[in-house]
Design a protein around this motif. Structure first.
Motif, short mmCIF file in Angstrom:
data_model
loop_
_atom_site.label_atom_id
_atom_site.label_comp_id
_atom_site.label_asym_id
_atom_site.label_seq_id
_atom_site.Cartn_x
_atom_site.Cartn_y
_atom_site.Cartn_z
N ASP A 1 38.72 -0.05 -3.84
CA ASP A 1 39.50 -0.88 -4.75
C ASP A 1 39.01 -0.81 -6.20
O ASP A 1 39.82 -0.93 -7.12
N THR A 2 37.72 -0.63 -6.41
CA THR A 2 37.18 -0.58 -7.76
C THR A 2 36.98 0.85 -8.24
O THR A 2 37.36 1.19 -9.37
N TRP A 3 36.41 1.69 -7.40
CA TRP A 3 36.03 3.04 -7.85
C TRP A 3 37.19 4.02 -7.82
O TRP A 3 37.16 5.04 -8.49
N GLY A 4 38.22 3.76 -7.01
CA GLY A 4 39.41 4.58 -7.03
C GLY A 4 39.45 5.72 -6.03
O GLY A 4 40.20 6.68 -6.21
N LEU A 5 38.65 5.61 -4.96
CA LEU A 5 38.69 6.62 -3.90
C LEU A 5 39.70 6.21 -2.83
O LEU A 5 40.12 5.05 -2.76
N THR A 6 40.07 7.16 -1.98
CA THR A 6 41.04 6.92 -0.92
C THR A 6 40.34 6.94 0.42
O THR A 6 39.70 7.93 0.78
N GLU A 7 40.43 5.84 1.16
CA GLU A 7 39.83 5.81 2.50
C GLU A 7 40.71 6.62 3.44
O GLU A 7 41.90 6.34 3.59
N VAL A 8 40.11 7.64 4.05
CA VAL A 8 40.89 8.57 4.87
C VAL A 8 40.59 8.44 6.36
O VAL A 8 41.35 8.94 7.18
N ALA A 9 39.50 7.80 6.72
CA ALA A 9 39.16 7.63 8.13
C ALA A 9 38.13 6.53 8.25
O ALA A 9 37.32 6.31 7.34
N ASP A 10 38.17 5.81 9.37
CA ASP A 10 37.12 4.84 9.66
C ASP A 10 36.95 4.75 11.17
O ASP A 10 37.89 4.97 11.93
N ASP A 11 35.73 4.46 11.58
CA ASP A 11 35.43 4.44 13.01
C ASP A 11 34.26 3.50 13.25
O ASP A 11 33.10 3.91 13.18
N SER A 12 34.56 2.23 13.47
CA SER A 12 33.57 1.21 13.83
C SER A 12 32.26 1.34 13.06
O SER A 12 31.25 1.80 13.58
N GLY A 13 32.32 0.95 11.81
CA GLY A 13 31.12 0.97 10.99
C GLY A 13 30.85 2.29 10.30
O GLY A 13 29.74 2.51 9.82
#
Length: 311
Positions: free
Chosen positions: A28-40
């Motif tokens: 939200d601040t730095w401007g990157l795109t979250e592309v994947a997440d997996d429990s932590g």
């Protein structure tokens, strides 16, 4: 010709206690795109970069830099690198083989002389990326990674001998000796640098913006979000790049930059730059002068050494 297996910087990885706060910062601040997440475990891409991700964040009770990752020219180069590292007595963390991170590929991990984990990989699938538009103040790519070392000369020689990095420039002080070595693996002035510090840690990670306008707009967005500015805006002499250094929620230094010099390697000769010259630190004269307090902001916390992350 010296073996030069590394072609570019891929990503760096952090472990943090407050996972959700760090995740929100990069997104939200730095401007990157979250592309994947997996429990932590979360992965963040830069919209202008073909890399699958440029930052990985892992939830852990202890803050640390998990690893720094570089690209190699081919699978054969990864295998040859492993053979040469083993022959030199370098401890492998993971032998060459298929990777199960986003984009797959073939890679290995090992400890550098300071005890940080280094990953080198080839054949990683590229990500669909796009042109960053005018005034769009988000990172184009990961520019460079800088680490602190108590023995920077030893580390410089290791990365040159085994990974094919070339010394571009050196920062020095008459009373403190050499303070930073800028290292390149392609025509960019530096993709990696080694700073003299009181302990082993991440010095800073830098993100390239589209241009000076976008760099200033990104700097302003981070300031309005309450992110602590530790130094900048300014323009370095070595590399000729702009700089705005901030602290992320866990005290890691992250930088917005742009216009990093691209070299003609056939004509380049490494320079030595005195940090006591104000023009070396900031050609514009807009940032506070380099001081002991500014330097301490980039020492970071002592890292976890010779211990591989669980993923």
């Amino acid at each position: 010709m010296t073996f030069q297996p590394v072609t570019h910087l891929r990503h760096f990885a952090l472990a943090v206690p407050d996972f959700e706060r760090q995740r929100a910062f990069f997104r939200d601040t730095w401007g990157l795109t979250e592309v994947a997440d997996d429990s932590g475990l979360a992965f963040f891409a830069a919209e202008g970069s073909p890399e699958q991700y440029v930052v990985r964040v892992r939830k852990d009770r202890q803050k640390r830099m998990d690893l720094v990752a570089f690209g190699a020219g081919s699978v054969a180069d990864v295998d040859r690198l492993a053979t040469e590292l083993i022959a030199a007595g370098v401890a492998l963390v993971r032998e060459p083989g298929p990777m199960d991170t986003p984009g797959g590929g073939y890679g290995l991990r090992f400890f550098d002389p300071d005890g940080r984990v280094v990953e080198v990989s080839a054949d990683v699938a590229t990500r669909t990326h796009r042109r960053i538009e005018e005034r769009e103040a988000i990172p184009v790519r990961l520019s460079h990674c800088v680490v602190n070392s108590r023995q920077p000369e030893r580390l410089r020689d290791f990365y040159a001998r085994h990974l094919g990095f070339r010394l571009t420039d050196t920062l020095y002080s008459d009373h403190m000796g050499d303070l930073m070595y800028f290292m390149r693996c392609n025509r960019l002035h530096h993709s990696f640098a080694i700073a003299r510090g009181p302990h082993v840690s991440l010095h800073h990670a830098s993100f390239e913006m589209r241009g000076v306008e976008e760099y200033m707009r990104g700097t302003g967005r981070a300031l309005r979000a309450g992110t602590r500015l530790t130094w900048g805006p300014g323009r370095h002499l070595a590399g000729d790049n702009t700089f705005s250094y901030f602290h992320d929620p866990h005290g890691n230094t992250v930088e917005y930059t742009t216009e990093l010099a691209i070299l003609d390697e056939d004509l380049w000769h490494p320079g030595r730059h005195d940090v006591d010259d104000p023009m070396v630190q900031d050609q514009w004269g807009t940032a506070d002068p380099m001081s002991e307090s500014v330097a301490k902001d980039q020492f970071n916390d002592p890292d976890v050494l010779f211990t591989a992350p669980p993923v």
